[in-house]
Every structure is written in structure tokens, then in C-alpha cells.
Design a protein around this motif. Structure first.
Motif, PDB file in Angstrom:
ATOM      1  N   GLU A   1      16.568  20.409 -15.885  1.00  0.00           N
ATOM      2  CA  GLU A   1      15.306  20.651 -15.178  1.00  0.00           C
ATOM      3  C   GLU A   1      14.774  19.315 -14.687  1.00  0.00           C
ATOM      4  OE1 GLU A   1      13.244  23.185 -14.014  1.00  0.00           O
ATOM      5  OE2 GLU A   1      11.968  21.520 -13.421  1.00  0.00           O
ATOM      6  N   TRP A   2      14.170  19.365 -13.517  1.00  0.00           N
ATOM      7  CA  TRP A   2      13.739  18.166 -12.821  1.00  0.00           C
ATOM      8  C   TRP A   2      12.337  17.714 -13.251  1.00  0.00           C
ATOM      9  CZ3 TRP A   2      11.020  18.465  -7.631  1.00  0.00           C
ATOM     10  CH2 TRP A   2      10.962  17.221  -7.030  1.00  0.00           C
ATOM     11  N   GLN A   3      11.442  18.690 -13.485  1.00  0.00           N
ATOM     12  CA  GLN A   3      10.038  18.336 -13.742  1.00  0.00           C
ATOM     13  C   GLN A   3       9.838  17.933 -15.203  1.00  0.00           C
ATOM     14  OE1 GLN A   3       6.818  20.630 -12.121  1.00  0.00           O
ATOM     15  NE2 GLN A   3       8.270  21.909 -10.991  1.00  0.00           N
TER      16      GLN A   3
ATOM     17  N   LEU B   1      19.136  31.596 -13.316  1.00  0.00           N
ATOM     18  CA  LEU B   1      18.349  32.779 -12.938  1.00  0.00           C
ATOM     19  C   LEU B   1      17.336  32.331 -11.892  1.00  0.00           C
ATOM     20  CD1 LEU B   1      17.302  35.692 -13.311  1.00  0.00           C
ATOM     21  CD2 LEU B   1      15.992  34.902 -15.270  1.00  0.00           C
ATOM     22  N   HIS B   2      17.519  32.829 -10.684  1.00  0.00           N
ATOM     23  CA  HIS B   2      16.603  32.550  -9.588  1.00  0.00           C
ATOM     24  C   HIS B   2      16.479  31.061  -9.272  1.00  0.00           C
ATOM     25  CE1 HIS B   2      14.742  36.743 -10.396  1.00  0.00           C
ATOM     26  NE2 HIS B   2      15.901  36.794  -9.762  1.00  0.00           N
TER      27      HIS B   2
ATOM     28  N   LEU C   1      16.671  15.982 -15.168  1.00  0.00           N
ATOM     29  CA  LEU C   1      17.467  15.359 -14.098  1.00  0.00           C
ATOM     30  C   LEU C   1      17.366  16.158 -12.799  1.00  0.00           C
ATOM     31  CD1 LEU C   1      20.162  17.275 -13.781  1.00  0.00           C
ATOM     32  CD2 LEU C   1      20.978  15.975 -15.690  1.00  0.00           C
ATOM     33  N   ASP C   2      17.786  15.487 -11.733  1.00  0.00           N
ATOM     34  CA  ASP C   2      17.783  16.106 -10.403  1.00  0.00           C
ATOM     35  C   ASP C   2      19.186  16.670 -10.157  1.00  0.00           C
ATOM     36  OD1 ASP C   2      17.766  16.726  -7.745  1.00  0.00           O
ATOM     37  OD2 ASP C   2      17.313  14.696  -7.033  1.00  0.00           O
ATOM     38  N   VAL C   3      19.288  17.985 -10.075  1.00  0.00           N
ATOM     39  CA  VAL C   3      20.630  18.572  -9.904  1.00  0.00           C
ATOM     40  C   VAL C   3      21.208  18.298  -8.513  1.00  0.00           C
ATOM     41  CG1 VAL C   3      20.263  20.444 -11.572  1.00  0.00           C
ATOM     42  CG2 VAL C   3      19.795  20.854  -9.147  1.00  0.00           C
ATOM     43  N   LEU C   4      20.339  17.832  -7.587  1.00  0.00           N
ATOM     44  CA  LEU C   4      20.854  17.536  -6.238  1.00  0.00           C
ATOM     45  C   LEU C   4      21.430  16.120  -6.149  1.00  0.00           C
ATOM     46  CD1 LEU C   4      18.036  19.149  -4.038  1.00  0.00           C
ATOM     47  CD2 LEU C   4      20.250  20.118  -4.663  1.00  0.00           C
TER      48      LEU C   4
ATOM     49  N   CYS D   1      18.443  24.385 -13.415  1.00  0.00           N
ATOM     50  CA  CYS D   1      17.057  24.563 -12.955  1.00  0.00           C
ATOM     51  C   CYS D   1      16.310  25.510 -13.887  1.00  0.00           C
ATOM     52  CB  CYS D   1      17.028  25.094 -11.520  1.00  0.00           C
ATOM     53  SG  CYS D   1      17.810  23.970 -10.385  1.00  0.00           S
ATOM     54  N   ALA D   2      16.110  25.023 -15.103  1.00  0.00           N
ATOM     55  CA  ALA D   2      15.752  25.897 -16.219  1.00  0.00           C
ATOM     56  C   ALA D   2      14.265  26.136 -16.384  1.00  0.00           C
ATOM     57  CB  ALA D   2      16.318  25.285 -17.503  1.00  0.00           C
ATOM     58  N   GLY D   3      13.410  25.441 -15.649  1.00  0.00           N
ATOM     59  CA  GLY D   3      11.974  25.573 -15.931  1.00  0.00           C
ATOM     60  C   GLY D   3      11.724  25.134 -17.371  1.00  0.00           C
TER      61      GLY D   3
ATOM     62  N   LYS E   1       9.256  38.518 -16.397  1.00  0.00           N
ATOM     63  CA  LYS E   1      10.313  37.499 -16.531  1.00  0.00           C
ATOM     64  C   LYS E   1      11.150  37.768 -17.786  1.00  0.00           C
ATOM     65  CE  LYS E   1      11.277  34.247 -14.439  1.00  0.00           C
ATOM     66  NZ  LYS E   1      12.379  34.177 -13.452  1.00  0.00           N
TER      67      LYS E   1
ATOM     68  N   GLU F   1      22.099  25.694 -18.556  1.00  0.00           N
ATOM     69  CA  GLU F   1      21.217  26.413 -17.631  1.00  0.00           C
ATOM     70  C   GLU F   1      20.797  25.464 -16.528  1.00  0.00           C
ATOM     71  OE1 GLU F   1      17.398  28.085 -18.924  1.00  0.00           O
ATOM     72  OE2 GLU F   1      17.155  29.000 -16.942  1.00  0.00           O
TER      73      GLU F   1
ATOM     74  N   LEU G   1       7.719  20.311 -17.446  1.00  0.00           N
ATOM     75  CA  LEU G   1       8.408  21.543 -17.870  1.00  0.00           C
ATOM     76  C   LEU G   1       9.397  21.216 -18.988  1.00  0.00           C
ATOM     77  CD1 LEU G   1       9.063  23.368 -14.459  1.00  0.00           C
ATOM     78  CD2 LEU G   1       7.293  23.820 -16.151  1.00  0.00           C
TER      79      LEU G   1
ATOM     80  N   LEU H   1      19.513  24.452  -4.378  1.00  0.00           N
ATOM     81  CA  LEU H   1      19.755  24.198  -5.808  1.00  0.00           C
ATOM     82  C   LEU H   1      20.954  25.016  -6.291  1.00  0.00           C
ATOM     83  CD1 LEU H   1      16.064  24.272  -7.093  1.00  0.00           C
ATOM     84  CD2 LEU H   1      17.445  22.265  -6.562  1.00  0.00           C
TER      85      LEU H   1
HETATM   86  C1  LIG Z   1      12.362  29.216  -9.225  1.00  0.00           C
HETATM   87  S1  LIG Z   1      12.293  28.128 -10.607  1.00  0.00           S
HETATM   88  C2  LIG Z   1      13.347  28.987 -11.727  1.00  0.00           C
HETATM   89  C3  LIG Z   1      13.052  28.628 -13.140  1.00  0.00           C
HETATM   90  C4  LIG Z   1      13.718  29.532 -14.165  1.00  0.00           C
HETATM   91  N1  LIG Z   1      15.148  29.549 -13.993  1.00  0.00           N
HETATM   92  C5  LIG Z   1      13.134  30.909 -14.122  1.00  0.00           C
HETATM   93  O1  LIG Z   1      13.789  31.874 -13.768  1.00  0.00           O
HETATM   94  O2  LIG Z   1      11.969  31.016 -14.464  1.00  0.00           O
HETATM   95  C6  LIG Z   1      13.248  26.773 -10.087  1.00  0.00           C
HETATM   96  C7  LIG Z   1      13.204  25.584 -11.047  1.00  0.00           C
HETATM   97  O3  LIG Z   1      14.012  24.560 -10.487  1.00  0.00           O
HETATM   98  C8  LIG Z   1      13.408  23.315 -10.742  1.00  0.00           C
HETATM   99  N2  LIG Z   1      13.933  22.335  -9.777  1.00  0.00           N
HETATM  100  C9  LIG Z   1      13.568  22.181  -8.484  1.00  0.00           C
HETATM  101  N3  LIG Z   1      14.270  21.187  -7.906  1.00  0.00           N
HETATM  102  C10 LIG Z   1      15.108  20.705  -8.858  1.00  0.00           C
HETATM  103  C11 LIG Z   1      16.086  19.663  -8.874  1.00  0.00           C
HETATM  104  N4  LIG Z   1      16.332  18.959  -7.764  1.00  0.00           N
HETATM  105  N5  LIG Z   1      16.760  19.435 -10.013  1.00  0.00           N
HETATM  106  C12 LIG Z   1      16.508  20.168 -11.127  1.00  0.00           C
HETATM  107  N6  LIG Z   1      15.598  21.164 -11.177  1.00  0.00           N
HETATM  108  C13 LIG Z   1      14.899  21.429 -10.056  1.00  0.00           C
HETATM  109  C14 LIG Z   1      11.943  23.591 -10.577  1.00  0.00           C
HETATM  110  O4  LIG Z   1      11.153  22.590 -11.186  1.00  0.00           O
HETATM  111  C15 LIG Z   1      11.823  24.969 -11.250  1.00  0.00           C
HETATM  112  O5  LIG Z   1      11.558  24.854 -12.615  1.00  0.00           O
END
Ligand SMILES: C[S@@+](CC[C@H](N)C(=O)[O-])C[C@H]1O[C@@H](n2cnc3c(N)ncnc32)[C@H](O)[C@@H]1O
Length: 405
Positions: free
Chosen positions: A147-149, A192-193, A172-175, A125-127, A102, A123, A152, A198
Motif C-alpha cells: 500500500e502506498w499511503q 480486490l478493486h 511502497l508505490d506499486v507503479l 493496493c491493500a488499503g 466491503k 495483496e 493506511l 495499478l
Molecule cells: C480502490 S482502493 C482499494 C483498496 C482495497 N483493496 C479495498 O478493496 O478496499 C485502491 C488502493 O490503492 C492504493 N494505491 C493507489 N496508488 C498506489 C500505488 N501507486 N502504489 C500502491 N498503492 C496505491 C490507494 O491508496 C488505495 O488504498
């Protein structure tokens, strides 16, 4: 080749060859297209183990399938530019708490982010915000990480604090609509990924606000829609003209290539596949119905010790009672034989896997172009680092880039 032309040619080929790439060979005791292409079938089934493995890894190079299939054309259409960036090696300390692979993906990605004057960075969905922290350090600016969780976010906050990096983790929930984070034409969004829906939401937001985008898409099949709805007008028109539609299962094919696994992992995957196919023969006979029965996946390390144990587990999952006196050795041997056939017949799908992935990325690129962006699509890192190595970079024409700090 222009993105328009590439998308049109890929649409035509994906449409023309759909009877061959769409069926999943492991679901069939006899693949329907083999009747129409018997010589291709013979050539595939006659491949040595070495050639089969080579073509799995490199479907467009020296392929004997080019007698029947458009190998060279497909190879040319997926030959995207390598996005060059001056080689830099970021300080090792920045990669602390990030897995080795990573971290190398982040190093490659960060150099692709072209910031312009007055832009802020978000960023998506940042994890834990590994990319956000790296960008904050590289460009010496504050970064917001969405980031949603909550866990994290907490971990990301802790890491940023300990390392003294200006990253704000925003839970927050990006959706959600409207998005709880304000985006403007000066907010450069990086991801990234980010999976399926999303990153689609990212692109929809960006096309409304004019936010510049640097995105490595992933997992196109993680979407609410059963049938893919093209994002761009151009892709919609092409799909309609060529009667092409993708199911969620089709989309999954686009990300099925994995980094070549070590020998031990590969052998246990092959054994799992042979046992599944052996069970498939058995269940067809027991039920007296000649159709495939999908089985749930088994977590790594949960595989029963032997074929008999596997079939008992599988039968229980499906509420099937197995008769006494099953010829276990015979069904296991049949499973291994089918596994060897499936592996070779799958090579046809392998040939169309990257073209489908590129098609989907082009649809994303085209959406932004239709919204007035300049966009480019290319490869940001070596396939060995991640097979999801496509990068889409887009911005509305205007200010010039600034060099990173
Ligand atoms: C595949 S991971 C990518 C994380 C990071 N970008 C990486 O490359 O390691 C996708 C991330 O999106 C987050 N995620 C999923 N649904 C989401 C939502 N509705 N809003 C915000 N984040 C969300 C997950 O919790 C996860 O951390």
C-alpha cells in the motif's frame, strides 16, 4: 464460448455500433445518430418511466430495443460463468472495522483464492489490509500487503496487531520500477478493486514473474494514457482490424453502472441532472454557442437550494455573466424535459456498458494467457454487492490447489 471468440465478437459489435454508444446524450441538444435511427429514437423516447428504470437495471431482458440493436447477442456475450465456491460464513469478528458491503465482498472474494503448495500471498493496493488479514486467517499463513499511503499502512498495522494476525503492511508505490517487493512464481498476488494502471502493473509483473493472480479489476479509466493501449496481442490485432480505439472517457462508461441507489439519493441525482441540463440550455443561449460546457462536480450536500442558485454557481465556475430577466422557471422546466430524454437515450449506452467492461477484462485475461497462464474469468459475487463483480483467476499450469485451512 472460448475467450478468443468472445473477445472477437465483442470487438466486432463494439466497433459496428460505436456511433450509437459513444456519444454522451447529455452533451447534445440533438444526438447525431437520431437522424439515422429515427424509429429507435421514437421507441426510446416513448418508454414509460417504469420501463426506462427497468431497462437501466436490466438492459438485456425483454428489451423493446432488440428490433434495432443486437440485444440478445450482447446479452449472451456478457453471460460469464458464475465462479462457484463452497458457501462459507467467516467469523463475524474477522469483519470488525470493515464496512458491511466491503466485508461481504471480501467474504465472496476470499473463497475464490486457490492457493497451491508453497505459495505466499501478497495483496496489491491493500488499503488497510482488510482482505490481507482475512486471507491470513483463512489460510493460516503470513500475508504481505502493499500500500502506498503511509496512514493506511499505519492503520492496517494497528488492526493486524490488535487482532493478532500475521500481516506485514509494506509501504511502497506499486507503479515504481523496479518494484520494491520481490515477486516470484510462488507469490500469489490478490487484488480486490485495484484501479486502472495499478492492476495493469500487477498483470505486467505477474506475466514476467509467473506469479498466480486472483484479481477483481476496477476503474479501467484511471490510467495515464488518453487512448487505451490494448494489453494483449490478440486485442491489439482485433482493434486494428476493426478500427476500434477507446478514449479514457469511453473507458469510464465501463464502470458507470452503480448499485441501485435508495429513492432519496436517486431523486436528488435526477434533480442535479435536470438542473445541469437546464443550465446547459441557458449557457448556450447566453454565449450564442451551441456546444456543451462541462461543469465541475459538486460534492454531495453542496448543491445550492434552488435552480437559480445552481445557475449562479455554474456561471461563476465558467466565468459567465448572466443577463437580467432570465426565465428561471422556463429553463428549469426545459432541464427536466431534457433529463427525461437523456435518461431514455442513455439506454443505448447502458446496453454496451457491460460488454465494454467484459471486453477490457478479457484483454487482461488474454495478456496472461499469452504469457503461458491458464486463466478464467467469471463472476464472484452478486451485482447488488458490487457491480464490479468480475474476477480473473490465473496461474501457470503446474501444482494442484490446496484446500484452505
Ligand atoms: C480502490 S482502493 C482499494 C483498496 C482495497 N483493496 C479495498 O478493496 O478496499 C485502491 C488502493 O490503492 C492504493 N494505491 C493507489 N496508488 C498506489 C500505488 N501507486 N502504489 C500502491 N498503492 C496505491 C490507494 O491508496 C488505495 O488504498
Amino acid at each position: 464460448m472460448s475467450a478468443h471468440r468472445r473477445l472477437a465478437c465483442l470487438t466486432e459489435l463494439l466497433s459496428r455500433w460505436q456511433p450509437l454508444w459513444r456519444p454522451l446524450p447529455f452533451q447534445y441538444s440533438h444526438l447525431p445518430w437520431l437522424d439515422d435511427f429515427p424509429a429507435l429514437g421514437e421507441a426510446l423516447l416513448g418508454l414509460s418511466e417504469q420501463d426506462a428504470v427497468r431497462l437501466q437495471d436490466s438492459p438485456f431482458h425483454a428489451s423493446p430495443l432488440d428490433e434495432w440493436l443486437p440485444v440478445a447477442e450482447l446479452g449472451a456475450l456478457v453471460d460469464l460463468p458464475i465462479l462457484t465456491a463452497p458457501p462459507v460464513s467467516l467469523p463475524q469478528a474477522w469483519g470488525q472495522h470493515v464496512g458491511g458491503r466491503k466485508w461481504r465482498q471480501i467474504e465472496a472474494f476470499v473463497e475464490q483464492v486457490r492457493l497451491r503448495p508453497r505459495e505466499s500471498l501478497v495483496e496489491w493496493c491493500a488499503g488497510k489490509g482488510h482482505l490481507a488479514r482475512t486471507l491470513a486467517r483463512r489460510h493460516a499463513i503470513d500475508v504481505t500487503a502493499l500500500e502506498w499511503q503511509p496512514t493506511l499502512c499505519d492503520e492496517g498495522r494497528g488492526l493486524a496487531q490488535r487482532q493478532g494476525v500475521a500481516v506485514e503492511m509494506c509501504q511502497l508505490d506499486v507503479l515504481a520500477s523496479p518494484l520494491a517487493a520481490p515477486l516470484t512464481a510462488q507469490t500469489h498476488i490478490v487484488a480486490l478493486h485495484a484501479c486502472g494502471d495499478l492492476h495493469v502493473r500487477l498483470l505486467e509483473n505477474a506475466s514476467e514473474t509467473g506469479s498466480p493472480v486472483t484479481l477483481a479489476p476496477c476503474c479501467y479509466h484511471r490510467t495515464r494514457d488518453e487512448v487505451y493501449r490494448p494489453l494483449s496481442r490478440r486485442a491489439r490485432e482485433l482493434c486494428a482490424a476493426h478500427r476500434l480505439a477507446f478514449s479514457r472517457e469511453d473507458l469510464a462508461m465501463s464502470v458507470q453502472e452503480t448499485v441501485t441507489a435508495p429513492g432519496g439519493v436517486r431523486r436528488s441525482r435526477e434533480r442535479a441532472s435536470a438542473w445541469r441540463l437546464g443550465f446547459d440550455d441557458l449557457q448556450r443561449q447566453v454565449r450564442g454557442i451551441d456546444t456543451y460546457l462541462p461543469l465541475p462536480s459538486l460534492a454531495y450536500g453542496r448543491m445550492p437550494e434552488d435552480f437559480t442558485g445552481f445557475c449562479q454557481w455554474a456561471a461563476q465556475q465558467k466565468g459567465l455573466s448572466l443577463p437580467l430577466g432570465v426565465d428561471w422557471a422556463g429553463f428549469e422546466e426545459a432541464g427536466w424535459q431534457r433529463q427525461a430524454r437523456v435518461k431514455r437515450l442513455e439506454l443505448v449506452r447502458h446496453l454496451f456498458r457491460r460488454p465494454l467492461e467484459v471486453w477490457l477484462a478479457l484483454d487482461r485475461m488474454m495478456l496472461l494467457m499469452e504469457s503461458g497462464f491458464d486463466a478464467e474469468l467469471g463472476i464472484f459475487c452478486d451485482r447488488a454487492l458490487t457491480p464490479r463483480n468480475l474476477l480473473l483467476r490465473a496461474a501457470r499450469p503446474g501444482d494442484r490447489f490446496i484446500a484452505s485451512a
